[in-house]
Scaffold this active site. Sequence first.
Site, PDB file in Angstrom:
ATOM      1  N   ASP A  35      28.973  36.291  32.831  1.00 44.12           N
ATOM      2  CA  ASP A  35      29.304  35.805  34.010  1.00 44.12           C
ATOM      3  C   ASP A  35      28.871  34.445  34.071  1.00 44.12           C
ATOM      4  OD1 ASP A  35      30.228  35.211  36.628  1.00 44.12           O
ATOM      5  OD2 ASP A  35      30.347  37.143  37.150  1.00 44.12           O
ATOM      6  N   HIS A  71      43.207  38.457  39.749  1.00 48.51           N
ATOM      7  CA  HIS A  71      44.067  38.247  40.714  1.00 48.51           C
ATOM      8  C   HIS A  71      43.319  36.985  41.614  1.00 48.51           C
ATOM      9  CE1 HIS A  71      41.310  40.764  43.972  1.00 48.51           C
ATOM     10  NE2 HIS A  71      40.432  40.025  43.226  1.00 48.51           N
TER      11      HIS A  71
END
Length: 355
Positions: free
Chosen positions: A222, A260
């Site tokens: 990340d 998404h």
Amino acid sequence: MEEKQRELTWEEEEEGATAEMWKYVFGFTEIAVVRCAIDLGIAEAIENHGSPMTLLELSTALSCDPSHLYRIMRVLVHRKIFKEKPTQSGSNGYAQTPLSRRLLKSAENSMVDLLLMGSNPVMMAPYLRLSTQVQRNTSDAVFDEVHGSDLWNYGAENPDHGKAFNDSMACDARLAVPAALESCPEAFKGIETIVDAGGGNGTTARLLVEACPWITKGIIFDLPHVVSTIPECDRIEKIGGDFFKCIPKADAVVMTWILHDWTDEECISILKNCREAIPNDKGKVIIIDAVVEDNEKDYNKLTRVKLMLDIAMMNSTKGKERTAKEWEYVIREAGFSQHTITPTHTVQSVIQVFP
């Protein structure tokens, strides 16, 4: 033979319409009451008591005004979040239900962090300008306009909000990952190394490594400011970076509620980097994300959640919830040869993508 349902009269339809619209008038009130229950720790108080509690017992335990607490509990009982049940003394009291146990902060299936994030003032403010988003000819979310930066930069600039967001994603992972392992165990067989891309606080990676002893190394990948806060864990490596540039190499890349958030073009870019990170022979990408039903005949009990989640994506990100055809498009455009979709009992499905 089934009895033919009687058609409603005009007066009955009008009366029903009015009652239905009142639900929307006070829609925000319901989440406010649930948030109140979380803030007060009502579920914890009843759980710790070990049996139904009278109003006086509950108000004393929570240091609350009994008359106010009664009005809150009346709504929560009506919504079947708690139930009324006789106490040991024979008087009426409040008891837990499967719904109220989702409000226990330390419960395995707790949804507290998701509920708190959904009702967070930062996340709710853009909803009041949803029509602005619909009218704009841009993929930028109205969140950016309301708060002066996108969701990710806002989290970086406001660490408390960033932590609350990552906690909510971890809360979902604790529901989604076990469901994925149960519904699609073959997705994780034979994998020795796995990258949790966009892994937040690393909950998905830790759950997978714990559940799959054959995984020798999990990588939490990340942004650097995110991974810098993650505690050390056995068989887990932390790597800071940007999945729009590259992804660490491994047998598989897993992404839980990541794609998404992004446009089709951005998803294709991320997936291409996934393609570069995995081997041709046994490599795969495992997407744990929602798949929206294409038409009404396929709707199920979680369809409403997926449709509301899609509005949340439009409100806060550039992304959307995708149908099976829309998933096929981004996967094919990224250069993958095949994929499978396996539903789970949660909102997300397991999408396996192969080189």
